[in-house]
Structure formats: structure tokens, C-alpha cells
Design an enzyme around this catalytic site. Structure first.
Site, PDB file in Angstrom:
ATOM      1  N   GLN A 104      -2.082  -1.150  10.184  1.00 35.95           N
ATOM      2  CA  GLN A 104      -2.672  -1.426   8.862  1.00 35.95           C
ATOM      3  C   GLN A 104      -4.018  -0.724   8.688  1.00 35.95           C
ATOM      4  O   GLN A 104      -4.212   0.332   9.241  1.00 35.95           O
ATOM      5  CB  GLN A 104      -2.793  -2.949   8.630  1.00 35.95           C
ATOM      6  N   ARG A 142       8.640   1.579  -0.361  1.00 38.46           N
ATOM      7  CA  ARG A 142       8.046   1.376  -1.692  1.00 38.46           C
ATOM      8  C   ARG A 142       7.113   2.504  -2.078  1.00 38.46           C
ATOM      9  O   ARG A 142       6.379   3.032  -1.238  1.00 38.46           O
ATOM     10  CB  ARG A 142       7.225   0.072  -1.709  1.00 38.46           C
ATOM     11  N   GLY A 190       4.045   1.223  10.039  1.00 38.45           N
ATOM     12  CA  GLY A 190       4.975   2.357  10.014  1.00 38.45           C
ATOM     13  C   GLY A 190       4.156   3.592  10.312  1.00 38.45           C
ATOM     14  O   GLY A 190       3.449   4.092   9.448  1.00 38.45           O
ATOM     15  N   HIS A 191       4.183   4.038  11.559  1.00 40.11           N
ATOM     16  CA  HIS A 191       3.355   5.169  11.985  1.00 40.11           C
ATOM     17  C   HIS A 191       4.243   6.392  12.196  1.00 40.11           C
ATOM     18  O   HIS A 191       5.156   6.366  13.008  1.00 40.11           O
ATOM     19  CB  HIS A 191       2.603   4.821  13.273  1.00 40.11           C
ATOM     20  N   GLY A 211      -4.335   1.303   4.886  1.00 37.68           N
ATOM     21  CA  GLY A 211      -3.156   1.622   5.700  1.00 37.68           C
ATOM     22  C   GLY A 211      -2.571   2.975   5.341  1.00 37.68           C
ATOM     23  O   GLY A 211      -2.980   3.615   4.361  1.00 37.68           O
ATOM     24  N   ASP A 212      -1.664   3.434   6.191  1.00 41.79           N
ATOM     25  CA  ASP A 212      -0.967   4.717   6.011  1.00 41.79           C
ATOM     26  C   ASP A 212      -1.924   5.907   5.922  1.00 41.79           C
ATOM     27  O   ASP A 212      -1.686   6.868   5.189  1.00 41.79           O
ATOM     28  CB  ASP A 212      -0.053   4.671   4.756  1.00 41.79           C
ATOM     29  N   GLU A 213      -2.986   5.849   6.685  1.00 39.88           N
ATOM     30  CA  GLU A 213      -3.986   6.930   6.662  1.00 39.88           C
ATOM     31  C   GLU A 213      -3.568   8.114   7.531  1.00 39.88           C
ATOM     32  O   GLU A 213      -4.163   9.196   7.437  1.00 39.88           O
ATOM     33  CB  GLU A 213      -5.349   6.402   7.163  1.00 39.88           C
ATOM     34  N   THR A 246      -3.168  -8.301   5.301  1.00 42.28           N
ATOM     35  CA  THR A 246      -2.224  -8.708   6.327  1.00 42.28           C
ATOM     36  C   THR A 246      -2.852  -9.861   7.112  1.00 42.28           C
ATOM     37  O   THR A 246      -4.019 -10.210   6.886  1.00 42.28           O
ATOM     38  CB  THR A 246      -1.824  -7.515   7.219  1.00 42.28           C
ATOM     39  N   LYS A 253      -2.699   7.231  11.059  1.00 41.82           N
ATOM     40  CA  LYS A 253      -3.084   6.762  12.403  1.00 41.82           C
ATOM     41  C   LYS A 253      -2.106   7.261  13.456  1.00 41.82           C
ATOM     42  O   LYS A 253      -2.496   7.627  14.557  1.00 41.82           O
ATOM     43  CB  LYS A 253      -3.110   5.219  12.430  1.00 41.82           C
ATOM     44  N   THR A 286       5.724  -6.984   3.908  1.00 44.08           N
ATOM     45  CA  THR A 286       6.849  -6.196   4.425  1.00 44.08           C
ATOM     46  C   THR A 286       8.058  -7.084   4.747  1.00 44.08           C
ATOM     47  O   THR A 286       9.080  -6.588   5.183  1.00 44.08           O
ATOM     48  CB  THR A 286       6.421  -5.455   5.704  1.00 44.08           C
TER      49      THR A 286
HETATM   50  P1  GDP Z   1      -0.067   5.523   9.479  1.00 44.86           P
HETATM   51  O1  GDP Z   1       0.643   4.278   9.129  1.00 44.86           O
HETATM   52  O2  GDP Z   1      -1.539   5.423   9.327  1.00 44.86           O
HETATM   53  O3  GDP Z   1       0.320   6.053  10.829  1.00 44.86           O
HETATM   54  O4  GDP Z   1       0.389   6.631   8.424  1.00 44.86           O
HETATM   55  P2  GDP Z   1       1.892   6.836   7.867  1.00 44.86           P
HETATM   56  O5  GDP Z   1       2.699   7.475   8.908  1.00 44.86           O
HETATM   57  O6  GDP Z   1       2.391   5.594   7.259  1.00 44.86           O
HETATM   58  O7  GDP Z   1       1.624   7.817   6.646  1.00 44.86           O
HETATM   59  C1  GDP Z   1       1.016   9.051   6.815  1.00 44.86           C
HETATM   60  C2  GDP Z   1       1.979  10.139   6.297  1.00 44.86           C
HETATM   61  O8  GDP Z   1       1.272  11.333   6.121  1.00 44.86           O
HETATM   62  C3  GDP Z   1       3.090  10.482   7.286  1.00 44.86           C
HETATM   63  O9  GDP Z   1       4.219  10.887   6.583  1.00 44.86           O
HETATM   64  C4  GDP Z   1       2.493  11.628   8.090  1.00 44.86           C
HETATM   65  O10 GDP Z   1       3.481  12.484   8.656  1.00 44.86           O
HETATM   66  C5  GDP Z   1       1.748  12.350   7.003  1.00 44.86           C
HETATM   67  N1  GDP Z   1       0.545  13.071   7.433  1.00 44.86           N
HETATM   68  C6  GDP Z   1      -0.391  12.732   8.363  1.00 44.86           C
HETATM   69  N2  GDP Z   1      -1.410  13.619   8.348  1.00 44.86           N
HETATM   70  C7  GDP Z   1      -1.112  14.540   7.388  1.00 44.86           C
HETATM   71  C8  GDP Z   1      -1.794  15.673   6.868  1.00 44.86           C
HETATM   72  O11 GDP Z   1      -2.895  16.033   7.268  1.00 44.86           O
HETATM   73  N3  GDP Z   1      -1.182  16.344   5.844  1.00 44.86           N
HETATM   74  C9  GDP Z   1       0.022  15.979   5.352  1.00 44.86           C
HETATM   75  N4  GDP Z   1       0.539  16.682   4.371  1.00 44.86           N
HETATM   76  N5  GDP Z   1       0.693  14.907   5.817  1.00 44.86           N
HETATM   77  C10 GDP Z   1       0.123  14.183   6.803  1.00 44.86           C
HETATM   78  P1  IMO Z   2       0.435   0.959   8.695  1.00 43.29           P
HETATM   79  O1  IMO Z   2       0.129   0.577  10.116  1.00 43.29           O
HETATM   80  C1  IMO Z   2       0.240  -0.107   4.503  1.00 43.29           C
HETATM   81  C2  IMO Z   2       0.554  -4.379   3.551  1.00 43.29           C
HETATM   82  C3  IMO Z   2       1.794  -4.843   2.812  1.00 43.29           C
HETATM   83  C4  IMO Z   2       1.216  -5.991   2.028  1.00 43.29           C
HETATM   84  C5  IMO Z   2       0.200  -6.603   2.992  1.00 43.29           C
HETATM   85  C6  IMO Z   2       0.731  -7.799   3.774  1.00 43.29           C
HETATM   86  O2  IMO Z   2       1.648   1.789   8.549  1.00 43.29           O
HETATM   87  O3  IMO Z   2      -0.771   1.519   8.020  1.00 43.29           O
HETATM   88  P2  IMO Z   2       2.424  -8.052   5.805  1.00 43.29           P
HETATM   89  O4  IMO Z   2       3.872  -7.716   5.957  1.00 43.29           O
HETATM   90  O5  IMO Z   2       1.537  -7.391   6.809  1.00 43.29           O
HETATM   91  O6  IMO Z   2       2.186  -9.536   5.758  1.00 43.29           O
HETATM   92  O7  IMO Z   2       2.005  -7.492   4.359  1.00 43.29           O
HETATM   93  O8  IMO Z   2      -0.133  -5.565   3.899  1.00 43.29           O
HETATM   94  N1  IMO Z   2       0.824  -3.644   4.803  1.00 43.29           N
HETATM   95  C7  IMO Z   2       0.669  -2.320   4.935  1.00 43.29           C
HETATM   96  N2  IMO Z   2       0.333  -1.364   4.033  1.00 43.29           N
HETATM   97  N3  IMO Z   2       0.450   0.224   5.782  1.00 43.29           N
HETATM   98  C8  IMO Z   2       0.758  -0.710   6.704  1.00 43.29           C
HETATM   99  O9  IMO Z   2       0.829  -0.435   8.020  1.00 43.29           O
HETATM  100  C9  IMO Z   2       0.928  -2.048   6.290  1.00 43.29           C
HETATM  101  N4  IMO Z   2       1.260  -3.199   6.913  1.00 43.29           N
HETATM  102  C10 IMO Z   2       1.187  -4.160   5.996  1.00 43.29           C
HETATM  103  O10 IMO Z   2       2.311  -3.828   1.987  1.00 43.29           O
HETATM  104  O11 IMO Z   2       0.492  -5.487   0.925  1.00 43.29           O
HETATM  105 MG    MG Z   3       2.103   3.607   7.828  1.00 41.22          MG
END
Ligand code: GDP
Ligand code: IMO
Ligand code: MG
Length: 424
Positions: free
Chosen positions: A223, A302, A40-41, A12-14, A238, A16, A128
Site C-alpha cells: 500500500q 479497477r 499487487g506489486h 499505493g501502486d507507486e 487500509t 514499489k 480489495t
Molecule cells: P506497486 O504496487 O507499488 O508495486 O506498483 P504496481 O505494480 O501496482 O503499479 C506500478 C505499475 O507501473 C506496474 O505496472 C509497473 O510495471 C509499472 N511501472 C513501474 N515503474 C514504471 C516506470 O518508471 N514507467 C512505466 N511506464 N511503468 C512503470
Molecule cells: P499496493 O501494495 C492501491 C486500497 C483499496 C481500498 C483501501 C482498503 O499494490 O500499492 P483493503 O483491501 O486494504 O482493506 O482496501 O486500500 N488498497 C490499495 N490501493 N494499492 C494497494 O496495494 C492497495 N491495497 C489496498 O483499494 O481503497
Molecule cells: Mg500495486
């Protein structure tokens, strides 16, 4: 593009949100197919930052129809709050469509999520607390309440009565909680029906027709692959299928309608919540990755855990999703390290693992085998042509591509829309 899945290839949090937003410029429909407001995108547009949880990342373009598919669990309170937050910032979410078959997150799901975690103690998953797990539990136990039930008061009350009877027993007798009041919940939820009505649609049909008519359609995962209920590090996952297979099910179309599967991958790896993590760095380098990368969960705030890129896990992700390409993000964060490492295998108990281990315990005890590459130590965030990247940065990307076995077509070097390099 025609019909492409965009999904997280790690925990997650790549990034997307960024990649989906980027491709949304040319999209007609953007659909979330699983998860809920646990996602959280983040999307950065100029000096504005948007954090989307439930509403698909295509919403920033007025030309896009954002869709919440049947595989998503919908918290209606959250939906209206997110819509309102967007409206205050000039983004109109009134064209969001929600599947009639999507399941609702109820107040008792949120409560159960919190108390179940508390009772798990050290074995907690670190959810979450948005009620995701309990809502999917009800769906699969066939006691869930769907969006369409809000439009049939008799059925809604029957289902709520039956479900709450059991839930209150569990809350009181197992978790020492006060029971929840049925009238309060019924009033709140039936009160959503009128405002929700214009959003509700047969989204399976909507998406089918869009794909059939050759429109550009994006399926946005929440995720990541390693958080998948079937293919992730169970139980630290999840409660849905973020992997590519989840998309046709969570939308209601056939897999033959999907052309591309884009795996979004950071140049390193992070995880929020508990569970195994072979390349985790519990040292100064890991701390710097967290701080420089801003690795704090969007939903819970977190502090994440961070480590070097794990190619054993990424190759697994390529395989279970059938990735056709990779979108690499946050390469700019690695500019701050003198050398960069890529894990190519694990060793445990004298055995070498080049595939993700079948026995999960191995993930806790293994030692990653690293390839160490020279860093580049210059700011790459303003570069706008891949060929202008420092040779060492290109060598990193190209080695990663070689190990992954699928092309890296996009390289992101900053959070904004423009900080994106296209290859090939
Ligand atoms: P998601 O859940 O996969 O959509 O990713 P998140 O939004 O949770 O986390 C990605 C974080 O990295 C966010 O704060 C984005 O604004 C940031 N981000 C995305 N791509 C890049 C990048 O290439 N470089 C940097 N520095 N930040 C990035
Ligand atoms: P995005 O879309 C990172 C993790 C939680 C927990 C596990 C289960 O932003 O990448 P849940 O509330 O889904 O039952 O929690 O999954 N988790 C994530 N970690 N990014 C997310 O979403 C996540 N959504 C859930 O931290 O470990
Ligand atoms: Mg995220």
C-alpha cells in the site's frame, strides 16, 4: 544499503515492486512487514511480467530469502496458489519464510469484507475484498488465529470455535448470510499445516541476525502512506501501517537497526478506491494519465483515479516516514503532456495550506495551487543516463526534489529493470 525500508509515499501502486526487485539484486533478505494479498506489486523482467501479492518482491532472485513478517496477515490458500503460479514460471518460492506470529486470514474474514462493504453503500471504502480489514480487526480484538496455532490442533479448534460462534451470529443476524461450517474450515486450515511447516520461522530472529551480521536487508511495504490506518485519509485507508514506523513493529526489530527509508513516488499520483484526492483530474488529462500510465489496480483490475503530483501530500509523506531518499517512477508517462503541473499548496475557505490539513474535510473542498512547467514531449524510456534526459524533464525532477527536501536518487523511466537512472 544494509537495512532499508522501501515504502509507498502516495496512495499505493507507486512502483514499489519494481524498486524492490531492482535493489533485491544485492539483497540477502527481503521482508514484507504489513498488509497481505491486497497488495499487487508488478515486476517486469525482459518480456515477462510478474504480479506479486503476498510473497515479497525479492523472490525472483534465488540468492534472496523472502520473509513474510509478523505484521502481515496471511491467507494460506493464497500463499500456496501464488507459490504454485511462480513455480509454473520457474520461480522457486520454497525458501519463503513466514512469521509464526503472523495472523491468518480466515474464510469468514473474506466473507465479512464483502458484506460489510455492500452494507456501507455509498460510504464504501472500495476494499480489495481479500479479508484484510476483518483479519486485522480480529488481531486487535485479540480473537485472531496465528500461523503458529495451526501446529496445535487443540488450540486452533478452541480459537476457531470461539471466533466462528460470534462471526456466524454477525453474518446471520446483521448481514442476512448463511452461517459458515466449522468442520469445513478446520479441515481446510489444519490441512495446510504440513505444507506450511517448512516455511514457518522465528522471522524476528532471522532478520535481527541478518542485520547484525551486516547483510543487505530490505523491508518492503505494501500500500502507501496515505492508506496508513493512522496517518492516511481515514477511513478510506487500509487496516495496517505501511508507513516506516510499521516496519520495526511488523518485523520484530528495533528502529535503530534501520539505516534508510526510501519513498517510492510516481511522477503524478493515483488512487484506487474511494476517499478524498485534492489533485484528482476528472477530465481528459486525467483520462489520458490513466490510459497511458496503465492505471488499473493489479489486484482488482479497477480503473484508478489520477492527478498531478501533490507536493503537500509528498512532503507529509517525507515527514511521517522520515524519508531519507525518494525513488521516482513513471517519469516517462509525463512525456505525453505538453505542460506538467506540481501542486505546491491547497487553498480552502480563504486559507492557504502548505502542510497536509489537520482537518480532513479540507481535502474535499480545497483547490490545489499549481506550478506549471514545460513538458519535454520526447520518449525518454530508452535513456540510460540521467544527464541525457531532456532539460525540461531534469528541471521537473529537480524542482520536485527541491520541494520535497530529500534527494531523488533513482528515476524510473519504464517498467523494466534497465529503465532506471541513478543520480548522485
Ligand atoms: P506497486 O504496487 O507499488 O508495486 O506498483 P504496481 O505494480 O501496482 O503499479 C506500478 C505499475 O507501473 C506496474 O505496472 C509497473 O510495471 C509499472 N511501472 C513501474 N515503474 C514504471 C516506470 O518508471 N514507467 C512505466 N511506464 N511503468 C512503470
Ligand atoms: P499496493 O501494495 C492501491 C486500497 C483499496 C481500498 C483501501 C482498503 O499494490 O500499492 P483493503 O483491501 O486494504 O482493506 O482496501 O486500500 N488498497 C490499495 N490501493 N494499492 C494497494 O496495494 C492497495 N491495497 C489496498 O483499494 O481503497
Ligand atoms: Mg500495486
Amino acid at each position: 544499503m544494509p537495512a532499508s525500508i522501501i515504502l509507498g509515499a502516495q496512495w499505493g501502486d507507486e512502483g514499489k515492486g519494481k524498486i524492490t526487485d531492482l535493489l533485491s539484486e544485492r539483497a540477502d533478505v527481503v521482508i514484507r512487514y504489513q498488509g497481505g494479498n491486497n497488495a499487487g506489486h508488478t515486476i517486469v523482467v525482459g518480456d515477462q511480467k510478474f504480479a506479486l501479492s503476498l510473497i515479497p518482491s525479492g523472490v525472483l532472485y534465488p540468492t534472496v530469502t523472502p520473509v513474510i513478517g509478523n505484521g502481515v496477515v496471511v491467507d494460506p490458500k493464497w500463499f500456496f496458489e501464488e507459490k504454485e503460479i511462480l513455480a509454473k514460471r520457474g520461480i522457486d518460492a520454497s525458501n519463503v519464510k513466514i512469521s509464526n506470529n503472523a495472523h491468518l486470514i480466515m474464510p469468514y474474514h473474506r466473507k465479512l469484507d464483502a458484506v460489510i462493504e455492500r452494507f456501507l453503500g455509498n460510504a464504501m471504502i472500495g476494499t480489495t475484498k481479500r479479508g484484510i480489514g476483518p483479519a486485522y480487526t480480529d488481531k486487535f480484538s485479540r480473537v485472531g488465529i496465528r500461523v503458529q496455532d495451526l501446529f496445535d490442533e487443540k488450540i486452533f479448534l478452541e480459537k476457531l470455535t470461539a471466533s466462528l460462534k460470534t462471526k456466524n451470529k454477525i453474518l446471520m443476524k446483521v448481514y442476512n448470510q448463511l452461517p459458515m461450517d466449522i468442520d469445513e474450515i478446520a479441515d481446510e486450515y489444519l490441512g495446510y499445516a504440513d505444507a506450511l511447516a517448512p516455511h514457518v520461522a522465528d522471522t524476528s530472529l532471522l532478520v535481527y541476525e541478518a542485520v547484525r551480521d551486516g547483510k543487505n536487508v530490505l523491508f518492503e511495504g505494501g500500500q502507501g502512506t496515505l492508506l496508513d490506518i493512522d496517518h492516511g485519509t481515514y477511513p478510506f485507508v487500509t487496516s495496517s501501517n505501511p508507513t516506516a514506523g510499521g516496519a520495526p513493529v511488523g518485523i520484530g526489530i528495533g528502529p535503530t537497526m534501520i539505516d534508510k527509508v526510501i519513498g517510492v513516488t510516481k511522477a503524478y499520483i493515483s488512487r484506487v478506491g474511494t476517499g478524498p484526492f485534492p489533485t484528482e483530474l476528472n477530465d481528459e488529462i486525467g483520462d489520458r494519465m490513466i490510459d497511458i500510465g496503465g492505471e488499473y489496480g493489479v489486484v482488482t483490475g479497477r480503473r484508478s483515479r489520477c492527478g498531478w503530483l501533490d507536493m503537500v501530500a509528498l512532503r507529509y509523506s517525507v515527514r511521517v516516514n522520515g524519508l531519507t531518499e525518494i525513488a521516482l517512477t513513471k517519469l516517462d508517462i509525463l512525456s505525453h503532456f505538453d505542460t506538467v503541473k506540481i501542486a505546491t499548496a491547497y487553498t480552502a475557505g480563504g486559507e492557504k495550506y502548505t502542510e497536509f490539513p489537520r482537518q480532513q474535510g479540507v481535502l474535499y473542498h480545497c483547490t490545489p495551487e499549481y506550478e506549471e512547467l514545460p513538458g519535454w514531449n520526447v520518449d525518454i524510456s530508452k535513456i540510460d543516463d540521467y544527464d541525457d534526459l531532456p532539460a525540461n524533464a531534469r528541471a521537473y525532477v529537480e524542482r520536485m526534489e527541491e520541494l520535497a527536501g530529500v534527494p531523488i536518487k533513482t528515476v524510473s523511466v519504464g517498467p523494466g529493470r534497465r529503465a532506471t537512472l541513478h543520480r548522485g
